[in-house]
Design a protein around this motif. Sequence first.
Motif, PDB file in Angstrom:
ATOM      1  N   VAL A  42       0.881  -1.166   0.000  1.00 54.48           N
ATOM      2  CA  VAL A  42       0.000   0.000   0.000  1.00 54.48           C
ATOM      3  C   VAL A  42       0.918   1.215   0.000  1.00 54.48           C
ATOM      4  CG1 VAL A  42      -1.890   1.169   1.169  1.00 54.48           C
ATOM      5  CG2 VAL A  42      -1.699  -1.317   1.332  1.00 54.48           C
ATOM      6  N   TYR A  43       0.656   2.183  -0.891  1.00 53.76           N
ATOM      7  CA  TYR A  43       1.610   3.277  -1.056  1.00 53.76           C
ATOM      8  C   TYR A  43       0.941   4.544  -1.541  1.00 53.76           C
ATOM      9  CZ  TYR A  43       1.246   1.828  -5.937  1.00 53.76           C
ATOM     10  OH  TYR A  43       0.769   1.512  -7.180  1.00 53.76           O
ATOM     11  N   SER A  44       1.687   5.635  -1.399  1.00 58.29           N
ATOM     12  CA  SER A  44       1.277   6.949  -1.904  1.00 58.29           C
ATOM     13  C   SER A  44       2.514   7.590  -2.523  1.00 58.29           C
ATOM     14  CB  SER A  44       0.737   7.813  -0.756  1.00 58.29           C
ATOM     15  OG  SER A  44       1.782   8.184   0.119  1.00 58.29           O
ATOM     16  N   GLY A  45       2.464   8.879  -2.725  1.00 57.28           N
ATOM     17  CA  GLY A  45       3.588   9.573  -3.330  1.00 57.28           C
ATOM     18  C   GLY A  45       4.789   9.733  -2.425  1.00 57.28           C
ATOM     19  N   ASN A  46       4.603   9.575  -1.096  1.00 56.52           N
ATOM     20  CA  ASN A  46       5.741   9.774  -0.201  1.00 56.52           C
ATOM     21  C   ASN A  46       5.853   8.748   0.928  1.00 56.52           C
ATOM     22  OD1 ASN A  46       3.608  10.621   1.320  1.00 56.52           O
ATOM     23  ND2 ASN A  46       4.428  12.635   1.771  1.00 56.52           N
ATOM     24  N   GLN A  47       5.044   7.706   0.894  1.00 57.59           N
ATOM     25  CA  GLN A  47       5.201   6.637   1.871  1.00 57.59           C
ATOM     26  C   GLN A  47       4.594   5.345   1.348  1.00 57.59           C
ATOM     27  OE1 GLN A  47       3.278   7.441   5.622  1.00 57.59           O
ATOM     28  NE2 GLN A  47       1.734   8.722   4.656  1.00 57.59           N
ATOM     29  N   ALA A  48       5.105   4.238   1.888  1.00 55.85           N
ATOM     30  CA  ALA A  48       4.654   2.931   1.414  1.00 55.85           C
ATOM     31  C   ALA A  48       4.864   1.893   2.508  1.00 55.85           C
ATOM     32  CB  ALA A  48       5.430   2.535   0.159  1.00 55.85           C
TER      33      ALA A  48
ATOM     34  N   TYR B 185       9.893  12.094   4.612  1.00 53.76           N
ATOM     35  CA  TYR B 185       9.468  13.355   5.222  1.00 53.76           C
ATOM     36  C   TYR B 185      10.262  14.533   4.691  1.00 53.76           C
ATOM     37  CZ  TYR B 185       7.816  10.088   8.805  1.00 53.76           C
ATOM     38  OH  TYR B 185       7.211   9.053   9.471  1.00 53.76           O
ATOM     39  N   GLY B 186      11.309  14.243   3.936  1.00 50.61           N
ATOM     40  CA  GLY B 186      12.344  15.224   3.702  1.00 50.61           C
ATOM     41  C   GLY B 186      12.202  16.177   2.555  1.00 50.61           C
ATOM     42  N   SER B 187      11.252  15.991   1.660  1.00 48.04           N
ATOM     43  CA  SER B 187      11.173  16.904   0.529  1.00 48.04           C
ATOM     44  C   SER B 187       9.735  17.006   0.068  1.00 48.04           C
ATOM     45  CB  SER B 187      12.057  16.401  -0.619  1.00 48.04           C
ATOM     46  OG  SER B 187      11.473  15.274  -1.223  1.00 48.04           O
ATOM     47  N   ASP B 188       9.517  17.895  -0.841  1.00 43.13           N
ATOM     48  CA  ASP B 188       8.185  18.026  -1.428  1.00 43.13           C
ATOM     49  C   ASP B 188       7.982  17.018  -2.556  1.00 43.13           C
ATOM     50  OD1 ASP B 188       7.574  20.121   0.271  1.00 43.13           O
ATOM     51  OD2 ASP B 188       8.350  21.633  -1.102  1.00 43.13           O
ATOM     52  N   HIS B 189       9.022  16.254  -2.856  1.00 43.63           N
ATOM     53  CA  HIS B 189       8.966  15.278  -3.951  1.00 43.63           C
ATOM     54  C   HIS B 189       7.954  14.190  -3.623  1.00 43.63           C
ATOM     55  CE1 HIS B 189      10.402  12.900  -7.314  1.00 43.63           C
ATOM     56  NE2 HIS B 189      10.445  11.852  -6.499  1.00 43.63           N
ATOM     57  N   GLU B 190       7.057  13.949  -4.555  1.00 40.80           N
ATOM     58  CA  GLU B 190       6.106  12.847  -4.437  1.00 40.80           C
ATOM     59  C   GLU B 190       6.124  12.080  -5.743  1.00 40.80           C
ATOM     60  OE1 GLU B 190       2.329  13.280  -2.754  1.00 40.80           O
ATOM     61  OE2 GLU B 190       2.998  14.658  -1.191  1.00 40.80           O
ATOM     62  N   ASP B 191       6.254  10.771  -5.626  1.00 42.20           N
ATOM     63  CA  ASP B 191       6.293   9.914  -6.799  1.00 42.20           C
ATOM     64  C   ASP B 191       5.812   8.539  -6.382  1.00 42.20           C
ATOM     65  OD1 ASP B 191       6.908   8.255  -8.953  1.00 42.20           O
ATOM     66  OD2 ASP B 191       8.827   9.223  -9.351  1.00 42.20           O
ATOM     67  N   ALA B 192       4.530   8.270  -6.620  1.00 42.64           N
ATOM     68  CA  ALA B 192       3.937   7.007  -6.191  1.00 42.64           C
ATOM     69  C   ALA B 192       4.611   5.806  -6.854  1.00 42.64           C
ATOM     70  CB  ALA B 192       2.431   7.005  -6.481  1.00 42.64           C
ATOM     71  N   ASP B 193       4.956   5.916  -8.118  1.00 42.69           N
ATOM     72  CA  ASP B 193       5.611   4.792  -8.798  1.00 42.69           C
ATOM     73  C   ASP B 193       6.977   4.503  -8.184  1.00 42.69           C
ATOM     74  OD1 ASP B 193       3.478   4.385 -10.516  1.00 42.69           O
ATOM     75  OD2 ASP B 193       4.306   5.684 -12.075  1.00 42.69           O
ATOM     76  N   ALA B 194       7.745   5.546  -7.882  1.00 41.72           N
ATOM     77  CA  ALA B 194       9.053   5.356  -7.254  1.00 41.72           C
ATOM     78  C   ALA B 194       8.893   4.779  -5.850  1.00 41.72           C
ATOM     79  CB  ALA B 194       9.816   6.672  -7.198  1.00 41.72           C
ATOM     80  N   MET B 195       7.896   5.249  -5.124  1.00 41.37           N
ATOM     81  CA  MET B 195       7.670   4.741  -3.768  1.00 41.37           C
ATOM     82  C   MET B 195       7.254   3.269  -3.820  1.00 41.37           C
ATOM     83  SD  MET B 195       8.031   5.425  -0.605  1.00 41.37           S
ATOM     84  CE  MET B 195       8.386   7.164  -0.609  1.00 41.37           C
ATOM     85  N   LYS B 196       6.475   2.902  -4.805  1.00 39.60           N
ATOM     86  CA  LYS B 196       6.092   1.491  -4.960  1.00 39.60           C
ATOM     87  C   LYS B 196       7.333   0.637  -5.238  1.00 39.60           C
ATOM     88  CE  LYS B 196       3.684  -1.618  -8.090  1.00 39.60           C
ATOM     89  NZ  LYS B 196       3.013  -1.683  -9.388  1.00 39.60           N
ATOM     90  N   ARG B 197       8.166   1.078  -6.154  1.00 37.15           N
ATOM     91  CA  ARG B 197       9.386   0.319  -6.456  1.00 37.15           C
ATOM     92  C   ARG B 197      10.280   0.212  -5.223  1.00 37.15           C
ATOM     93  NH1 ARG B 197       8.744   3.327 -11.282  1.00 37.15           N
ATOM     94  NH2 ARG B 197      10.230   4.901 -10.560  1.00 37.15           N
ATOM     95  N   LEU B 198      10.347   1.294  -4.445  1.00 47.31           N
ATOM     96  CA  LEU B 198      11.175   1.321  -3.250  1.00 47.31           C
ATOM     97  C   LEU B 198      10.672   0.320  -2.200  1.00 47.31           C
ATOM     98  CD1 LEU B 198      13.665   2.816  -2.157  1.00 47.31           C
ATOM     99  CD2 LEU B 198      12.124   4.590  -1.322  1.00 47.31           C
TER     100      LEU B 198
END
Length: 170
Positions: free
Chosen positions: A109-115, A138-151
């Motif tokens: 389960v994930y979003s742009g900044n946590q998973a 928590y560290g930036s305004d960067h949000e990327d759901a696809d990257a968070m999923k891969r992470l």
Amino acid sequence: MAAIILVVLAATVTGCGADEETRGYSVPDTLCGIRLDTKELTPFLRPGKKLSVKPDVTPSANWCDVSVDGKLAVRTVQKWWQGGCDTAYFLRSQTLERVEKTADEGRYVYSGNQAFGKTKDCVDAKYKQELYTGVQAYGSDHEDADAMKRLIVSFTEKVETSDACDRQVS
């Protein structure tokens, strides 16, 4: 006039790499003993001079806090949690924010900044617990759901092959 346009364009192009220019630290490929994909992790880390990694280990959880210039940027967690629950139930104990995207039939389960994820076959039979994972940026305004999923998928797979999976809660 052409000279003014060139100066403005040069300043604009130079500004594009400002974040990378102000990152005075190397991004580690291992956090608290677990390998992470630095390509996916890096955008979630703020620019700064010094990166520090601090583990916090308890009998039921391993947290790993990554700070940039003393400010929390990313936290990973490996936590033994009651068995038979889904990842969405686990994440409610970790965050108040909405995390709605799912993968692998709800295992992630994930979003742009946590998973959050649930390991396979990391079970403590004695206490009927399963091992869950999490990555929160928590560290930036960067949000990327696809990257968070891969992470989270990569992180969870690495946890499954680590000693953490074999660890029994005492």
